[in-house]
Design a protein around this motif. Structure first.
Motif, PDB file in Angstrom:
ATOM      1  N   SER A 228      21.757 -14.551 -16.715  1.00 12.67           N
ATOM      2  CA  SER A 228      23.173 -14.903 -16.598  1.00 12.67           C
ATOM      3  C   SER A 228      23.792 -14.845 -17.984  1.00 12.67           C
ATOM      4  N   VAL A 229      24.945 -14.203 -18.083  1.00 12.96           N
ATOM      5  CA  VAL A 229      25.628 -14.051 -19.372  1.00 12.96           C
ATOM      6  C   VAL A 229      27.070 -14.522 -19.219  1.00 12.96           C
TER       7      VAL A 229
ATOM      8  N   ASN B 226      37.012 -32.417 -23.560  1.00 11.57           N
ATOM      9  CA  ASN B 226      36.961 -30.972 -23.731  1.00 11.57           C
ATOM     10  C   ASN B 226      35.816 -30.409 -22.890  1.00 11.57           C
ATOM     11  N   ALA B 227      35.992 -30.440 -21.569  1.00 11.67           N
ATOM     12  CA  ALA B 227      34.931 -30.034 -20.650  1.00 11.67           C
ATOM     13  C   ALA B 227      35.469 -29.039 -19.633  1.00 11.67           C
ATOM     14  N   LEU B 228      34.584 -28.208 -19.138  1.00 14.82           N
ATOM     15  CA  LEU B 228      34.950 -27.181 -18.172  1.00 14.82           C
ATOM     16  C   LEU B 228      33.773 -26.935 -17.247  1.00 14.82           C
ATOM     17  N   ARG B 229      34.057 -26.793 -15.969  1.00 14.22           N
ATOM     18  CA  ARG B 229      33.024 -26.504 -14.982  1.00 14.22           C
ATOM     19  C   ARG B 229      33.125 -25.045 -14.552  1.00 14.22           C
ATOM     20  N   ILE B 230      31.992 -24.346 -14.578  1.00 16.30           N
ATOM     21  CA  ILE B 230      31.912 -22.951 -14.159  1.00 16.30           C
ATOM     22  C   ILE B 230      31.110 -22.893 -12.866  1.00 16.30           C
ATOM     23  N   GLU B 231      31.694 -22.316 -11.832  1.00 15.42           N
ATOM     24  CA  GLU B 231      31.012 -22.214 -10.550  1.00 15.42           C
ATOM     25  C   GLU B 231      30.588 -20.779 -10.278  1.00 15.42           C
ATOM     26  N   ARG B 232      29.395 -20.641  -9.730  1.00 19.60           N
ATOM     27  CA  ARG B 232      28.860 -19.363  -9.253  1.00 19.60           C
ATOM     28  C   ARG B 232      28.829 -18.283 -10.341  1.00 19.60           C
ATOM     29  N   LEU B 233      28.212 -18.637 -11.459  1.00 17.49           N
ATOM     30  CA  LEU B 233      27.932 -17.644 -12.491  1.00 17.49           C
ATOM     31  C   LEU B 233      26.804 -16.749 -11.982  1.00 17.49           C
ATOM     32  N   PRO B 234      27.007 -15.438 -11.911  1.00 17.51           N
ATOM     33  CA  PRO B 234      26.000 -14.564 -11.290  1.00 17.51           C
ATOM     34  C   PRO B 234      24.709 -14.471 -12.106  1.00 17.51           C
ATOM     35  N   ILE B 235      23.597 -14.344 -11.404  1.00 19.96           N
ATOM     36  CA  ILE B 235      22.323 -13.942 -12.002  1.00 19.96           C
ATOM     37  C   ILE B 235      22.202 -12.438 -11.782  1.00 19.96           C
TER      38      ILE B 235
END
Length: 365
Positions: free
Chosen positions: A285-286, A304-313
């Motif tokens: 994952s990149v 200073n936070a951020l949620r990333i959903e469904r980062l591809p493999i």
């Protein structure tokens, strides 16, 4: 209070000394030293942490566990941390390594190959020199601030794979790193440059001859890789683990070339004839660390936070029950002051509840 954590593996090519009972465990035990180093029997011992016992008698144990011990910060300049491998039944000491706390750079993950130089190497497996593989991290109660850096660190919290897998037989481990130039990093991997493959293993012979063995390069084009604990079950690996990238290591240098890289490996990679020698990953994952991501983190509500959903493999043969390539969820937190460790994610799944447009589509920010 500095904290110590470790991930342990014994080289199967160089088994432990044989004992009557055969079981083994590790003990991580710092103790106070003042002048005379031989003070194990004094009343100034620090805390102790012990791994579980191996499931069966073996001369090549693998624990895959993290243990933590605490010591007073004002004493860290005079204390050592001691790693021991003990026989469970009769408490025989099989291996012992002593590392001065002051030699270890704060928050840097050291991946050590430990061996006693006084023990002669033999061709026979029965008498080969034992080697212990361990990751050691020295932590302080506060994150340090460095001159010229606007932020102290970037913390990345990795949750796990979102959808069940149909073709993954083992738990997975993750190697996480922040690289200053992802294109150059991939080119180095294509040339099979050792620095860009797997972990940076530091051989350490005892007794320690020089503190230069603990020196850390100021800049690394391959980043400073960190190893996760094994994530299971195999059909739905979950890690719920944080990775901390310091500003002095380039962890907060957002640019058009920088990237967070997560490489996924079978947990069996820590076994075999060459422990911690990782081959081709199961997937990668990149996430580019561009200025757009920086603005997204710093202009959001709350921390200073951020949620990333469904980062591809990507670059993977892994498949979910839906026939798709797997994805993972993760969170970012950009730290801008000398915060206490208690203010970090620490194995939680933070979300402010605000609905917004994430970098990879609609998600929580």
């Amino acid at each position: 209070y500095p904290l110590w954590s470790g991930y342990y593996s014994q080289d199967p090519n160089s088994g432990l000394p044989i004992t009557q009972h055969g079981r083994a465990r590790t003990i991580l035990e710092p103790y106070f030293t003042a002048g005379d180093i031989e003070t194990q029997g004094s009343d100034h011992r620090g805390s102790k942490a012990v791994t579980s016992v191996t499931s069966e008698p073996t001369r090549s144990p693998i624990w895959g566990e993290t243990v933590k011990v605490e010591t007073l910060a004002e004493n860290s300049g005079q204390e050592d941390v001691i790693l021991k491998v003990m026989d469970y039944k009769n408490k025989d000491k099989l291996l012992s390594y002593k590392i001065p706390i002051k030699y270890l750079r704060v928050f840097h993950p050291y991946h050590f190959q430990l061996a006693n130089s006084t023990q002669p190497s033999k061709e026979s497996e029965e008498t080969a020199e034992p080697q212990l593989y361990a990751t050691i991290v020295r932590k302080n109660s506060f994150l340090p601030r460095y001159v010229g850096c606007d932020h102290t660190a970037l913390e990345v919290f990795l949750r796990g794979v979102n959808d069940p897998l149909i073709n993954n037989p083992n738990p997975m481990v993750v190697i996480a790193r922040v690289v200053p130039n992802y294109k150059e990093f991939k080119e180095n991997q294509a040339r099979q440059s050792p620095a860009s493959m797997g972990l940076h293993i530091t051989p350490l012979s005892f007794p320690i001859q020089s503190m230069m063995s603990f020196d850390v390069p100021r800049v690394s084009q391959s980043g400073y890789p960190q190893l996760s604990k094994p994530g299971g079950p195999p059909e739905l690996p979950q890690w719920n683990q944080s990775f901390l990238f310091q500003s002095r290591d380039g962890g907060t240098n957002f640019s058009k070339t920088a990237a967070l890289v997560l490489e996924y490996y079978s947990s069996t990679s820590v076994k075999g004839s060459e422990p911690w020698t990782f081959g081709k990953p199961l997937g990668v994952s990149v996430l580019p660390l561009k200025s757009r991501l920086y603005r997204k983190i710093t202009t959001g509500k709350g921390l200073n936070a951020l949620r990333i959903e469904r980062l591809p493999i990507t670059d993977t043969n892994l498949k979910t029950i839906n026939g798709d390539a797997p994805t993972v969820d993760l969170s970012f937190q950009l730290l801008s002051s000398e915060v206490r460790l208690s203010n970090l994610f620490h194995n939680c799944w933070p979300c402010s509840g605000t609905r917004g447009q994430g970098l990879l589509g609609e998600g929580h920010c």
